[in-house]
Design an enzyme around this catalytic site. Structure first.
Site, short mmCIF file in Angstrom:
data_model
loop_
_atom_site.label_atom_id
_atom_site.label_comp_id
_atom_site.label_asym_id
_atom_site.label_seq_id
_atom_site.Cartn_x
_atom_site.Cartn_y
_atom_site.Cartn_z
N GLY A 381 64.84 -10.92 -8.49
CA GLY A 381 64.72 -9.74 -9.34
C GLY A 381 64.04 -8.63 -8.57
O GLY A 381 63.46 -8.86 -7.50
N PRO A 382 64.08 -7.41 -9.09
CA PRO A 382 63.44 -6.28 -8.39
C PRO A 382 61.92 -6.43 -8.36
O PRO A 382 61.35 -7.26 -9.08
CB PRO A 382 63.87 -5.07 -9.24
CG PRO A 382 64.16 -5.64 -10.60
CD PRO A 382 64.70 -7.02 -10.36
N SER A 383 61.28 -5.65 -7.52
CA SER A 383 59.81 -5.66 -7.46
C SER A 383 59.24 -5.32 -8.84
O SER A 383 59.77 -4.44 -9.53
CB SER A 383 59.32 -4.64 -6.43
OG SER A 383 59.75 -4.99 -5.14
N GLY A 384 58.19 -6.02 -9.21
CA GLY A 384 57.58 -5.80 -10.52
C GLY A 384 58.24 -6.56 -11.64
O GLY A 384 57.93 -6.34 -12.82
N GLY A 386 57.90 -9.72 -12.26
CA GLY A 386 57.02 -10.76 -12.79
C GLY A 386 57.09 -12.08 -12.05
O GLY A 386 56.54 -13.08 -12.52
N LYS A 387 57.72 -12.08 -10.89
CA LYS A 387 57.91 -13.35 -10.16
C LYS A 387 56.57 -13.91 -9.67
O LYS A 387 56.23 -15.07 -9.95
CB LYS A 387 58.85 -13.12 -8.97
CG LYS A 387 60.22 -12.56 -9.36
CD LYS A 387 61.13 -12.39 -8.18
CE LYS A 387 60.64 -11.37 -7.18
NZ LYS A 387 60.60 -10.00 -7.71
N GLU A 510 58.18 -15.65 -1.13
CA GLU A 510 58.71 -14.82 -0.05
C GLU A 510 58.35 -15.41 1.32
O GLU A 510 57.92 -14.71 2.23
CB GLU A 510 58.13 -13.40 -0.15
CG GLU A 510 58.44 -12.69 -1.44
CD GLU A 510 59.84 -12.11 -1.47
OE1 GLU A 510 60.59 -12.34 -0.52
OE2 GLU A 510 60.18 -11.44 -2.45
#
Length: 590
Positions: A381-384, A386-387, A510
């Site tokens: 998902g995109p940055s922010g 909640g990962k 990451e």
């Protein structure tokens, strides 16, 4: 009125804290007090030695008596030297021992505090409190308090001897006592307030220095030195301005006390000299009286000066108490639920969470997800989205506002915190390596691991070969944060550490995104070994690294957008299809 009451309460807390830490060393306190009383008694006795030396030695013109009284005087000096050595040793020992205990207790408290505390408080400022503030407290406990007690005893004893020697002259000295005490009370409160401000400013200066030097490569890469110099100059000047105000108040206090005390001594000498001339007292009595007057005057002046130092220490003690009383919001329950055998089954049910610093923004919103034992689940998902926040909640660095996370069917808030975290191994994008040897860093998760186990983990993580090529092999010392190693080498050490931990659940945040192709290849090989027979949650921005995952969860603004395999998500999730189009499809040349 309320602030005054709070100030009094805080001062009592500071005194109580010091008393609690000193109490275990009653024997050393007794030694210090006995030596203190002994040296004070000897010092006061010297005044009588001076009287006898003048009246019985000089006045009688007797060589025998003069030799006798000089001998007594020298014995008193030797006894004073021995007593001073004893007092200094035990008082200093006590100060060092107590501060070591305070440092240990503060550190032991801090290291268990929830990470949210450090989100709201600068770690480098806390570090300053553990160093600068502790040094100040050590000076006070190990020296200033003893010095103050000694001067208090000398003042009381000197006043008693003054009355014994000459009551009329003593009355002149006593008239000035209220004049000396008044400025102490007036300026003392100002000094204390400014002392607290001064300590806060110094802590900020220390924090800024640590931050800049810790990121020195970034500072120099962007030629930011001149701006940092200017910022540091401003902070230093602010600290200096507060220190100047504090120094001015203390200097005024000392100046007023000296003028009043020595003025009283001058008046006393004039009156006493008249009495000697008229034969009402002897020269020896006047000399003894002058000696005791100087003792009393210097004691009062010293106490007034020490009050300023004690006020600074009160500010440091307040800051230390703040750290010791900082609440730990994440703790094990009083009666934790027994943890069954963990295979890695995790159930997330309607989870909602917002960070304490941003309570109005939900980082996780109504998230429900089931993770099966042994599977590899990728979070994209995109940055922010909640990962990383989800990882924080799994490890109970924070607790959610609502909803639940269950491990093997048990809410993780019902489990012992250490038992819970023992189930996870974390490999992050920027692996945390510590100052020390490679061997110590690998053993971080399992200090009892044998050399053979450490070497096997390193081999499995494809780290053994580059470790052997280092100057001291596994005993090679690393700089702060693994300074001196490449990104790929750091990652492989982090993977070897996770292998040694041998936990049922693996969290990869990451882990390969910042690596070059060759480093990524070796890290991926190591990860294949690490993920075998473990439940694995993988955070990745690059979809090429997670296409082989059993399932992929697509997160967006904290909620679950879609869940499935790579092929399924290309059809069912517009967000995933968009990410795939951006990353996986070849782009035409511009």
């Amino acid at each position: 009125m309320k602030n005054s009451q709070e100030g009094i309460q805080t001062r009592w807390q500071a005194v109580k804290m010091a008393a609690d830490f000193i109490t275990p060393y009653k024997r050393q306190v007794i030694y210090s007090l006995l030596a203190l009383l002994f040296t004070a008694t000897i010092t006061l006795s010297i005044g009588q030695g001076i009287r006898l030396l003048i009246d019985q030695g000089f006045a009688t013109q007797s060589k025998e008596l003069l030799s006798q009284y000089v001998g007594i005087f020298l014995l008193l000096v030797i006894a004073l030297a021995v007593g001073t050595f004893t007092r200094y040793y035990w008082v200093t020992w006590l100060g060092e021992r107590v501060i070591a205990d305070i440092r240990r207790k503060v550190f032991n408290h801090l290291i268990y505090l929830h990470p949210g505390f450090f989100e709201q408080n600068r770690s480098l400022e806390i570090q300053s409190r553990l160093t600068a503030d502790m040094t100040l407290l050590q000076t006070v406990i190990g020296s200033s308090v003893s010095f103050a007690l000694r001067n208090l005893i000398m003042m009381i004893g000197g006043i008693i001897w003054l009355f014994i020697t000459n009551a009329k002259l003593t009355a002149l000295v006593m008239v000035c006592v209220p004049l000396v005490v008044a400025p102490i009370l007036i300026y003392g409160r100002r000094v204390r307030h400014l002392s607290r401000q001064s300590q806060d400013k110094i802590a900020l200066v220390g924090a800024y220095v640590g931050e800049v030097l810790g990121q020195i490569k970034t500072v120099q890469a962007y030629n930011h030195q001149s701006i940092d110099q200017s910022t540091f100059h401003d902070q230093v000047e602010e600290a200096f301005a507060v220190a100047k105000q504090r120094t001015t108040q203390r200097a005024l206090l000392i100046t007023i006390v000296i003028i009043l005390v020595l003025g009283a001594v001058g008046l006393m000498l004039w009156v006493g000299g008249m009495d000697v001339i008229e034969g009402r007292i002897s020269a020896g009595e006047l000399a003894a009286f002058v000696f005791y007057s100087v003792i009393v005057g210097s004691a009062v002046a010293s106490i007034s000066e020490l009050i300023g130092e004690l006020q600074r220490a009160a500010g440091a003690a307040e800051r230390t108490i703040e750290l010791l009383h900082a609440p730990n919001l994440i703790q094990s329950p009083a009666k934790p639920h027994p943890l069954p055998e963990v295979f890695g089954n995790i159930t997330i049910d309607r989870l909602n969470f917002a960070y304490p610093s941003r309570p109005e923004v939900l980082a996780i919103s109504q998230l429900s997800l089931t993770i099966h034992a042994g599977e590899t689940l990728a979070l994209v998902g995109p940055s922010g989205a909640g990962k990383s926040t989800l990882f924080d909640l799994l490890l109970r660095f924070f607790d959610s506002q609502s909803g639940s996370i269950e491990l093997e069917g048990i809410d993780i808030r019902q489990l012992d915190l250490f038992a819970l975290r023992h189930c996870f191994a974390l490999v992050s994008q920027n692996p945390s390596l510590f100052y020390g040897t490679i061997s110590e860093n690998l053993r971080y998760a399992r200090p009892d691991a044998t050399d053979a186990e450490v070497e096997l983990a390193a081999k499995t993580a494809y780290a053994h070969d580059f470790i052997r090529m280092l100057p001291q092999g596994y005993q090679t010392h690393l700089g702060d944060s693994g300074l001196g190693l490449s990104g790929g080498q750091k990652q492989r050490l982090a993977i070897a550490r996770a292998l040694l931990a041998d936990t049922p659940i693996l969290l990869l945040d990451e882990a390969t995104s910042a690596l070059d192709a060759q480093s990524e290849f070796w890290v991926q090989q190591a990860l294949q070994h690490l993920m075998r027979n473990r439940t694995t949650l993988v955070i990745a921005h690059r979809l090429a690294t997670v296409q082989s995952a059993d399932r992929i969860a697509v997160l967006d603004h904290g909620h679950l957008d879609a869940l499935g395999t790579h092929t399924e998500l290309l059809q069912s999730s517009a967000l995933y299809a968009q990410l795939a189009a951006l990353q996986l499809q070849p782009h035409s040349e511009i």
